[in-house]
Scaffold this motif. Structure first.
Motif, PDB file in Angstrom:
ATOM      1  N   LYS A 189       0.829  -1.209   0.000  1.00 22.92           N
ATOM      2  CA  LYS A 189       0.000   0.000   0.000  1.00 22.92           C
ATOM      3  C   LYS A 189       0.857   1.249   0.000  1.00 22.92           C
ATOM      4  O   LYS A 189       1.867   1.328   0.692  1.00 22.92           O
ATOM      5  N   ASP A 230      -2.516   4.481  -3.291  1.00 20.93           N
ATOM      6  CA  ASP A 230      -3.837   3.879  -3.096  1.00 20.93           C
ATOM      7  C   ASP A 230      -4.770   4.876  -2.439  1.00 20.93           C
ATOM      8  O   ASP A 230      -5.975   4.831  -2.654  1.00 20.93           O
ATOM      9  N   GLY A 264      -7.944   4.973  -7.125  1.00 18.57           N
ATOM     10  CA  GLY A 264      -7.555   5.303  -5.746  1.00 18.57           C
ATOM     11  C   GLY A 264      -8.581   6.226  -5.103  1.00 18.57           C
ATOM     12  O   GLY A 264      -9.504   6.700  -5.767  1.00 18.57           O
TER      13      GLY A 264
END
Lengths: 195, 598
Positions: A3, A69, A90
């Motif tokens: 992430k 993200d 995102g």
């Protein structure tokens, strides 16, 4: 877990604490974490960003553009300024209160953040947070950064559970302010699904 | 052992402590300052730690300590290495006994520096080894190796991280305690430690013979590495290697070569890496250092390899590299399509600019404004210096006409004095910069009979780099309380006849002091004394009464971040205001009042 999370705002809004809480939550759960902050001259009244990269296959300390993200933004224009980092699909979590730059007082361009929020909503999935309203019952807007962190955790897309974050707030925040921060965090979480 | 999540600078500090460093000296400078601050945090008193008055002093302190066999480290930013270059050039000839690592942090961009100079070039200029870490984790290991190599070859070595390595965070396994390496008494030997032309000649020859051996040694060093295969190779060093790998991590059909020790260049390693390679791209920041080393190597060995990089226009000659420039430049080198999908931002709205400004309540704002007010309608030139107060250049203050390097403002004001008869020359210097390199400039002014006004902006700290103590603060990095060196006494000792100390927040008095000094001949000094507002937290606030005619003079004159307009009405942002009261002196209708500091 892989992430990339970008936290941004204006110097003094508490981006550093927020990013430390995210990084340490992930680390305490066995993740490899790297992060990078803009510090130095840029910090004084300027735009501040913190790049948090969770995962093994990370080389660059900064998130490559188009890879984040999630963007957690404490100020609308700062969210837009960093939008090139967000990947397609995102999500942006953004505080709606603008911070006017000093130059704005000298030469009024009427910046109020509204155009920025509209732009964000047009471009990506976006949770707009009225951090001031969330913090009003707490009697201080000082903890709004942790309230927004609560919204990010509550969204379920940060990849960090409520329990992990609570532990970090309890151990990493100045003891005097833990209670207020916990209230702000809970208030942020409580907004879950209520956008 | 415990895991610590630290900044790259913290990793460098901890690595040096693992290596048994016992004397550490430096001068603050972004992006290097946190190295010494980290050591202060972990030091149990065994390490002598100091903020020296400048980088030259730091280098000399660490040098003699290394003559005894102690391991020593010096830290600075790249422009600090210019200040320390005098001792370093000579020290390279004399050499050391204990490991001595000179950390000089480069700042591609530049993000908070005057220059984009490349410390690797300093290494080849001084003819001493250079280590170039690409991540905080690597920096932690590499600095330990740097001490070993320094001791093995009895030479100081350079260690040059860049901003993104210094300020990146990573987890490091750290021991619970550290031990400093034992050292001997200094062995007197004037044929070894006293630099004379004969010694320099002999040692120069020795160094030229030694460096290829170090290069050969470095060819087997773990941080000079190759991965992948193919007819194309990317050579990179430092943070650029990280950017290159971010793009190439899934590609095996290209060689990626990391140069962790750019000088002396690991030629054997490079020759081996170049076997079967037809084309090379050098991806690095600042000077095309690796590229030029490869060009030399290709010339020497008649290699039929095309070498691309900055000299061929493939890589930018200035500014930082990034993951994006790696994708673009390396992608084009490999003939790969641009695969990154991004949100279309071609219609991006105009964003508010946020230039760095002096904090609300910063006493420097009052000092600048007092001088501006006193010199209104008169011809004056304002020479600035390095520190927070460089920001006095911003509108609306506009009070910095020149800024060059540490301490330069004082001597530059004198230069204008000899070209302008009808003009008052001012120099502004901070307290830390005064001690670092301002005092010699004052002596120069007195000796050469300059007319000038020196304004010492004394906020009792080194604010810009994060509030480090200095000789005027009465605290040092060993945690001791020491006698403060008085700037006033230093100036009196030099023979400055006119010295005035004034609190810039006592505005009327400050203006009259400036006016008085401007009428006099010779060297005059005004010490504007008021503590940094980021340290002395103030709960005081100013308020605007309904007498306000909304003329906005306060905003136009001083540009304080706490003075804002809300729905067109001048307002004080109480979350930022510190009650310094400067705005109350500007208001033509006395509408601003409140609990001020005066």
């Amino acid at each position: 877990m892989n992430k990339d999370i970008l936290v941004c705002g204006v110097g003094g809004q508490g981006t550093v604490l927020a990013s430390k809480l995210i990084a340490s939550s992930a680390m305490d759960n066995g993740e490899v974490v790297h992060s990078a902050e803009t510090i130095g001259m840029a910090q004084r009244g300027g735009s501040v960003t913190s790049h948090i990269r969770i995962g093994n296959e990370v080389y660059s300390p900064l998130i490559p553009k188009g890879h984040a993200d999630m963007i957690i933004a404490f100020e609308p224009a700062e969210a837009v300024r960093n939008l090139s980092y967000l990947k397609k699909g995102g999500i942006v979590i953004v505080n709606k209160q603008p911070v006017k730059p000093v130059t704005e007082s000298l030469q009024d361009t009427g910046y109020d953040g509204v155009e920025m929020i509209e732009y964000l909503q047009k471009k990506c999935e976006c949770i707009v947070v009225d951090a001031k309203a969330i913090c009003e019952p707490l009697g201080s807007s000082k903890f709004f950064n942790v309230a927004i962190l609560g919204v990010a955790v509550g969204s379920g897309k940060l990849g960090i559970s409520k329990e992990w974050m609570v532990k970090q707030i309890e151990t990493r925040v100045n003891a005097k302010f833990v209670e207020k921060n916990m209230q702000a965090f809970e208030a942020g979480i409580a907004l879950k699904g209520d956008f | 052992m415990k895991k610590e999540y630290v900044m790259g600078n913290g990793a460098i500090a901890l690595g040096a402590m693992v290596a048994g460093v016992s004397v550490v000296a430096g001068y603050p400078g972004t992006p290097s300052s946190e190295i010494i601050e980290t050591i202060a945090k972990y030091n149990n008193g065994d390490i002598h730690l100091e903020w020296s008055i400048n980088e030259k002093a730091a280098m000399e302190v660490a040098a003699t300590a290394a003559y005894t066999g102690a391991r020593t480290m010096v830290t600075m930013k790249q422009v600090g290495l210019n200040v320390a270059s005098d001792p370093l050039m000579s020290l390279a000839y004399v050499g050391v006994k204990g490991g001595m690592v000179v950390v000089s942090a480069d700042d591609p961009g530049p993000i908070s520096s005057q220059t984009e100079q490349d410390t690797r070039l300093f290494g080849s200029f001084c003819k001493i080894p250079v280590f170039d870490p690409s991540t905080p984790e690597e920096a932690f290991q590499m600095i330990q190796d740097a001490f070993d190599y320094s001791e093995k070859y009895k030479t100081p070595v350079l260690f040059r991280p860049t901003t993104r390595v210094c300020h990146g965070y990573a987890s490091i396994e750290v021991a619970d305690s550290f031990e400093t390496k034992k050292h001997d008494d200094f062995e007197k030997d004037s044929s070894k430690w006293v630099i004379f032309p004969r010694l320099s000649f002999a040692n120069h020859a020795m160094i030229e013979k030694r460096n290829p051996q170090i290069g050969a040694d470095f060819s087997n060093y773990k941080y000079n590495s190759v991965r992948g295969n193919g007819k194309k190779a990317v050579f990179a060093g430092g943070i650029s290697y990280a950017y290159a790998m971010e793009y190439l991590k899934d590609k095996d059909d290209v060689k990626v070569c990391k140069i962790g020790t750019p000088f002396p260049f690991p030629e054997d390693f490079a020759l081996k890496a170049l076997e079967g390679v037809e084309e090379v791209l050098c991806f690095e920041e600042l000077h095309p250092f690796i590229e030029e080393e490869l060009l030399k190597l290709a010339g020497k060995h008649h290699l039929n390899i095309k070498i691309r990089g900055k000299h061929t226009g493939d890589v930018a000659l200035s500014g930082e590299n990034s993951s994006e420039s790696a994708r673009e430049v390396i992608g084009s080198f490999l003939g790969l399509p641009d695969s990154c999908e991004q949100i279309d931002l071609s219609d991006l709205p105009k964003l508010p600019v946020r230039p760095p400004v002096l904090c609300a309540g910063c006493p420097h704002r009052a000092s600048f404004y007092a001088v501006k007010e006193a010199m209104k309608g008169k011809k004056a030139i304002f020479c600035g210096d390095i520190g927070c107060y460089t920001l006095g250049n911003a509108m609306p203050l506009d009070m910095v006409d020149t800024c060059l390097c540490m301490g330069a403002g004082i001597t530059m004001a004198q230069g204008f004095n000899w070209t302008h008869d009808d003009c008052t020359s001012f120099a502004f210097v901070g307290d830390s910069t005064f001690f670092a390199s301002g005092m010699t400039g004052v002596a120069n002014a007195l000796y050469n009979e300059a007319d000038m006004i020196l304004c010492v902006l004394d906020n009792s700290t080194t604010a810009m780099t994060g509030h480090q103590p200095h000789p005027g603060t009465g605290r040092n990095m060993m945690g001791d309380v020491v006698d403060k060196i008085s700037i006033q006494s230093v100036l009196e000792g030099m023979g400055v006849k006119k010295i005035e100390t004034v609190d810039p927040l006592e505005f009327e008095k400050a203006v009259s002091v400036v006016k008085e000094c401007a009428e006099m001949k010779g060297v005059k000094v005004i010490i504007f004394k008021s503590p940094c507002i980021a340290i002395v937290k103030s709960d005081k606030k100013m308020t605007i009464s309904d007498k306000c005619i909304n003329c906005k003079k306060c905003i136009r004159e001083i540009g304080c971040p706490a003075l804002i307009t809300v729905d067109g009405q001048v307002t004080i942002d109480s979350s930022l205001c510190t009650g310094c009261g400067l705005c109350s002196h500007i208001c033509p209708v006395n509408a601003i009042g409140g609990e001020c500091n005066e």
